[in-house]
Every structure is written in C-alpha cells, then in structure tokens.
Design an enzyme around this catalytic site. Structure first.
Site, short mmCIF file in Angstrom:
data_model
loop_
_atom_site.label_atom_id
_atom_site.label_comp_id
_atom_site.label_asym_id
_atom_site.label_seq_id
_atom_site.Cartn_x
_atom_site.Cartn_y
_atom_site.Cartn_z
N CYS A 22 42.62 33.88 15.92
CA CYS A 22 44.11 34.57 15.96
C CYS A 22 44.32 35.17 14.48
O CYS A 22 44.50 34.22 13.60
CB CYS A 22 45.16 33.70 16.64
SG CYS A 22 46.74 34.32 16.58
N CYS A 78 46.80 33.92 22.69
CA CYS A 78 46.52 32.86 21.77
C CYS A 78 47.11 31.89 22.49
O CYS A 78 48.57 31.67 22.79
CB CYS A 78 47.26 33.00 20.22
SG CYS A 78 46.92 31.65 19.19
N ASP A 106 36.65 47.36 12.33
CA ASP A 106 35.71 46.62 13.61
C ASP A 106 34.97 47.72 14.04
O ASP A 106 35.49 48.67 14.77
CB ASP A 106 36.63 45.63 14.42
CG ASP A 106 35.73 45.18 15.53
OD1 ASP A 106 35.24 44.37 15.21
OD2 ASP A 106 35.97 45.75 16.63
N GLU A 116 32.03 44.40 8.89
CA GLU A 116 31.38 43.24 9.25
C GLU A 116 29.88 43.64 8.97
O GLU A 116 29.25 44.90 9.45
CB GLU A 116 31.50 42.76 10.54
CG GLU A 116 30.85 41.60 11.08
CD GLU A 116 31.13 41.23 12.52
OE1 GLU A 116 30.55 40.15 12.79
OE2 GLU A 116 32.20 41.98 12.95
N ASP A 176 39.67 44.40 19.58
CA ASP A 176 39.30 45.20 18.52
C ASP A 176 40.21 45.05 17.41
O ASP A 176 39.94 44.88 16.11
CB ASP A 176 38.95 46.55 18.74
CG ASP A 176 37.84 46.55 19.90
OD1 ASP A 176 37.06 45.60 19.89
OD2 ASP A 176 38.00 47.52 20.88
N CYS A 188 48.12 33.14 13.62
CA CYS A 188 48.34 31.74 13.37
C CYS A 188 47.04 31.03 12.53
O CYS A 188 46.98 30.03 12.08
CB CYS A 188 48.74 31.00 14.38
SG CYS A 188 47.69 30.99 15.91
N CYS A 215 49.97 30.33 19.46
CA CYS A 215 51.44 30.78 19.13
C CYS A 215 51.57 31.77 20.34
O CYS A 215 52.83 32.30 20.34
CB CYS A 215 51.29 31.75 18.06
SG CYS A 215 49.92 33.06 18.05
#
Length: 408
Positions: free
Chosen positions: A327, A346, A191, A275, A356, A330, A349
């Site tokens: 997330c 989250c 990232d 990305e 990052d 999950c 969960c």
C-alpha cells in the site's frame, strides 16, 4: 559522450552493386578469420593474432585466385571487419571471465548473405561529407542522403547498412557534449504495462498504440501470399520483401512513438525511476506477442541515454520489489494479486488502490530510497554513486557513455 545519427540514403544502381560487393568482401574476411581461429583452437594451437590474420587473410589473400576480388573494395572495409571480429571475441572472453556486465555473450558465428542485416563500417579515411550534401564512400561513389537533421559535429565513423526490406541507411558516430535542460523539482516513477503502456506517479496514463496488433490483418494477408509462392522463385523474393517492408513500417512507427514519449518524460521531470523488468522471461509466456509489441526494453534504454544527455537522473529499482503488493499510503504489504485484479482495498487503512497507480507511486518511493542510500554510502562503501549532472557524459565506472538512436 558519443551519439549515433541515422539517415536514409538512396544509392543508384551502380552504387548498390558496389555496396553489395563491399558487404560480401567484409563477410568473407570475417568468415575466413573466424575459421582460422576455430581451427587453431580445435588443434590446440595458440590464439592467432589480428596482425597475423590481417597479413594472411587480407594482404596475401588479394594475390590469390580465390580471393582476388578483395582488391575491388576499400582496404578500410576489410580491416574494420577484422576489428569487429576482435571486438566480438573480446566480449565473449570478458563474458566468460565475468568482467562484462549483462547476459552471457555467445562466441562469434559465421555470417551469410541471407542475414537480415548487411553492413560495413568505415573510419574517416574512407568517407567524407561533400558540400552538396552527399557523402563520398571509397570505392562506391557519392551517395545521396536525406538529412532529417544536421550533424552537431564532424563524424568519427560511418556504418552503411542494408536491412531485410532493401532499404539503405548511414549511421554516423559523433563525439559531442551533453545538452543539459533547466533543472526541475519534479520526480516521477513509471509502471510499465501492456494495456496501458505506462502509468506515471503523477497520475498521467500513456495508452499503448499496439502497432503490431493494428497491422496484423495486413501482415496476415501478405504472409499468406508469401506462403503460396514457389521456393527459389523471383515472385517469392518480391513477396518476402513486401512482408519485410510491412514489418519495418511497424518497427519505425513504434520507434518514433517511443522517442516522442521518452523525450516528453525526460523534459518534464528531473528524475525518472522505472522497474527492472525481466523482458526476456515475459517474452516466453503467452503474453509474448504483446510484450514484443510494447517494446519496453527499447523505451527504457531511450529514457536512460536521454537522461544522460540532458542532465537528468535515471534509476532502476529491483525487479523483485513488491510494487503491486504494498500500500502506497500506509506501507503495509497486502500479499500477491493475480493480473486480473486491477483494483484492491488495503486491509489496514481501507484505501482503494488502482493497481497501476499504486505501483507507480511505490516505484517512485523505492527509487528515491535507492538514490538516497547510494549518496549516503559514497566514500564509505564500494557502492557506485550515480554521476552528478555536471558529469552526466561519463559512465560511473569511468568508461565513455555510448548512447544514441537505435539502428534501423
């Protein structure tokens, strides 16, 4: 595969004059041929072929009063300039037809001696490597070269370049095979950011050196000194060169750091996923200076060609993949978050995520899924499959991979 090796060269005073003459003649041939084609297009005449332009603007032009100076340089320089113009037109036409990937390509433009980069291109008929470590260039002489590393094979072409800081470089294109590294089991997602340059899915954090920000104080002083010089004066030329050299130092430091960081990542991982960022769009925002200072595109390009060279897998995930919203534990999409939110919990969960770190883990998962889907669809659909490690020197579409060190 083809690699490009750049070296700093130090021509003496007569050789600098000869190179300036060669730069100018190549520029004149380019502009004359481009003008002929534009005038023919405006008049509704057929496209002028390269053979006709070579006869008219090189062979016959040498015997005229206005272009007699073309005979003072090597004919290879003039012919290569015409070939470069043909390549520029081909890229433009392929872009119009949609057969060329990437962004749209503009038509060729006229060159000027005020361009920040002057260059000539030569084939093996116009240069040779000497036993004493120097390079002979036709109609220029034997030029001193600083060999930072040996060439792996005999070069097939040479480009001599002068940048805006007055430095000279030689760029050799070499045909060589891949250099595969031992296979590993590790894979990593990356990232990219501004404050932290890169966060890897294994927890590694690479902080951004911010070379431009660190040099801003000196650049501000040099640019202020430049603005006080009279237009057209010799002192203004000297001040402009001082500013250009400082910018060149910043670019050199950033490029060197990019090479070291990308090489380390490729050596430590069998597969790398990043990305596909819209850098050109981000460069039009208030973060433009920081985006350009980070140099994401150059870094990603280095990762890509080094993966090809060393037998690693390199993949890009879609730029619209919600890596910062999902997330990684999950898989629940928790919605968009502004940039100032660096940590979030989250709602499903209860896991506390660093923004990052979570994005890098999602990048790794998305990259693995894309690679698995591409492998399963091989032979069933028209989806292109990444080249195997034994074929890493070839592009998936069958064209030779052209990779190398970015031009200085």
């Amino acid at each position: 595969m083809q690699l490009r090796y750049n070296y700093r060269v130090y021509p003496d005073a007569p050789q600098r004059v000869a190179l300036a003459r060669a730069f100018g003649c190549a520029r004149v041939v380019w502009n004359d041929c481009l003008r002929d084609r534009k005038e023919a297009h405006a008049a509704g005449l057929p496209y002028i072929t390269s053979a006709e332009l070579s006869r008219r603007r090189i062979t016959q032009a040498k015997h005229t009063t206005g272009r007699a100076f073309l005979a003072e340089v090597s004919a290879v320089v003039l012919q290569q300039s015409l070939r470069d113009l043909d390549a520029a037109y081909k890229n433009f036409f392929d872009s119009l037809k949609g057969t060329r990937k990437g962004r749209k390509v503009a038509p060729p433009r006229y060159k000027t001696k005020k361009d920040t980069r002057q260059s000539i291109r030569l084939n093996t008929n116009a240069f040779s490597l000497q036993d004493n470590g120097r390079v002979y260039v036709a109609k220029v002489g034997t030029i001193k070269v600083t060999w930072s590393r040996p060439l792996p094979a005999a070069p097939t072409s040479l480009t001599v370049t002068k940048d805006c800081a007055g430095r000279y470089f030689m760029s050799f294109v070499v045909d060589t095979g891949p250099d595969p590294l031992p296979e590993l089991e590790t894979e990593v997602g990356i990232d990219l950011g501004l404050f932290t340059f890169a966060v890897l899915s294994d927890g590694t954090r690479i902080h951004s050196p911010k070379f431009l920000r660190r040099a801003e104080k000196k650049l501000k002083r040099l640019q202020k000194d430049l603005s006080r010089k009279a237009q057209g004066s010799k002192n203004r030329t000297k001040a402009r060169i001082r500013v250009a050299r400082q910018h060149a130092r910043v670019a050199d430091r950033r490029r060197d750091w990019h090479h070291k960081a990308s090489t380390q990542i490729i050596r430590d991982n069998q597969a790398v996923y990043v990305e596909d960022l819209a850098v050109s769009g981000l460069a039009r925002t208030r973060l433009a200076k920081s985006v350009h200072d980070a140099g994401w595109s150059a870094f990603v390009n280095m990762l890509e060609y080094k993966a090809v060279k060393h037998g690693r897998y390199f993949g890009k995930i879609g730029r619209f993949e919600p890596t910062s919203q999902v997330c990684s534990v999950c898989g629940i999409k928790d919605g968009p978050k502004p940039l100032h939110v660096r940590q979030w919990t989250c709602a499903e969960c209860g896991t506390v995520h660093d923004r990052d770190d979570n994005a890098s883990k999602n990048t790794l998962a998305a990259g693995r899924a894309d690679r698995l889907n591409a492998s399963q669809s091989a032979g069933k659909t028209r989806t292109r499959v990444p080249a195997q490690r034994v074929e890493a020197g070839s592009h998936p579409d069958g064209h030779t991979t052209v990779a190398g060190i970015p031009g200085l």
